[in-house]
Design an enzyme around this catalytic site. Sequence first.
Site, short mmCIF file in Angstrom:
data_model
loop_
_atom_site.label_atom_id
_atom_site.label_comp_id
_atom_site.label_asym_id
_atom_site.label_seq_id
_atom_site.Cartn_x
_atom_site.Cartn_y
_atom_site.Cartn_z
CG HIS A 86 -1.80 1.30 1.14
ND1 HIS A 86 -3.01 1.49 0.46
CD2 HIS A 86 -1.72 2.56 1.92
CE1 HIS A 86 -3.27 2.76 0.51
NE2 HIS A 86 -2.75 3.32 1.67
CG ASP A 165 -11.99 3.55 5.59
OD1 ASP A 165 -11.75 4.22 6.34
OD2 ASP A 165 -11.85 3.47 4.37
NE ARG A 172 -9.84 10.55 8.21
CZ ARG A 172 -9.14 9.66 7.20
NH1 ARG A 172 -9.54 8.52 6.78
NH2 ARG A 172 -8.07 9.93 6.96
CB SER A 187 -8.62 5.08 6.93
OG SER A 187 -9.03 4.94 5.55
CE LYS A 191 -9.24 1.62 2.67
NZ LYS A 191 -9.40 2.89 2.38
#
Length: 429
Positions: A86, A165, A172, A187, A191
């Site tokens: 990620h 989320d 947000r 967040s 996931k």
Amino acid sequence: MSESFDAVDVIVAKRDGRRLSDAQIDWVIDAYTRGVVADEQMSALNMAILLNGMDRAEIARWTAAMIASGERMSFADLGRPTADKHSTGGVGDKITLPLAPLVAVFGVAVPQLSGRGLGHTGGTLDKLESIPGWRAALSNDEMMRQLADVGAVICQAGSGLAPADRKLYALRDVTGTVEAIPLIASSIMSKKIAEGTDSLVLDVKVGSGAFMKDLDRARELARTMVELGTDAGVTTVALLTDMSTPLGLTAGNALEVRESVEVLAGGGPADVVELTIALAREMLDAAGRPDADPAAALADGRAMDAWRAMIRAQDGDPDAPLPYARETEQVLAESDGVLTTLDAYAVGVAAWRLGAGRARKEDPVQAGAGVQIHVRPGERVTAGQPVLTLHTDTPERFGRAREALAGGIVVDAAAAPGAGPLVLDRITA
């Protein structure tokens, strides 16, 4: 049904700097997902978290509650280790494209659930959608079959993963609480943990083109995410990497795919190759393949073979010509010297304004739009030499793109050539 807690009591507890109990956290996430806690109440709680923080146990519980709001995937039946990467997002960050097939060469399954671009950072799915025929939406069965057959998949996440989320993320964005590290970390990690991967490598960007501009804040975010992964039983490591200047020589959808294919063919810009190999080594090591040589798989064509199989499996044509923008315009150096700054944020906003990105989720993107880079920071230029080429289908966008670049290109006659390191730090549990 009667509710276990009152939202105002939970808000007041965090407002006054107290830690939230496991039961409070479980309730507030579930109640917000069900619509019992209103947006304005969750906004107040988010702001209290931004201002007063959360400890490691609170963040872990908050993340677990978000995971529990939806489904969990499992790759246990694949019979091979899984590894995912990620990135916190940057400009020219096309690393996922060569990385997923490269790691798959070594018998590690790579389930890469990716997103679309918003603002100045590009989205992996937008890039791949510039390949004719390629599709981002796969069912869970299709995803599993592709992982078994090809070993790598890049696709959009299903709506069932951490639905809490999606609600929180949108909130947000409009309440000034995007920067809260507990909320960013939970967040991302809710996931990734729900996705069910065995191991995860995080690429936390630092610099003007990154979400985190400051090295210490980026390190705190990386450490928080590594702790969350570790606490959830996922082998997790983070690299902090420089995003003060764009990655590679392109920012934009088809432009970045073209560059990724160059990397898979054994060429490509040195920084993209360096980071692809560094992240591949981390993923392979975390997946129990420490002796694998990713550089060799780029050089000998195995990674390219895996790429072609991956694109074909999602109905894309790896041999089809990629789209080009109809119009181009060059940005020239104004003086002789060394290019000391090519600001990543400025280039990202220029690419966005040219049509490569979107301001709202529903906006279309231009496949061919973006910025091509001819000179890297640390290299010499002469006055009148092209530094960038701007690409778009809509030439009325050139003016706004040039405005975005104002001050983002700095040439210094007295500077010595040379560039700084790409990987700034490595964070492990």
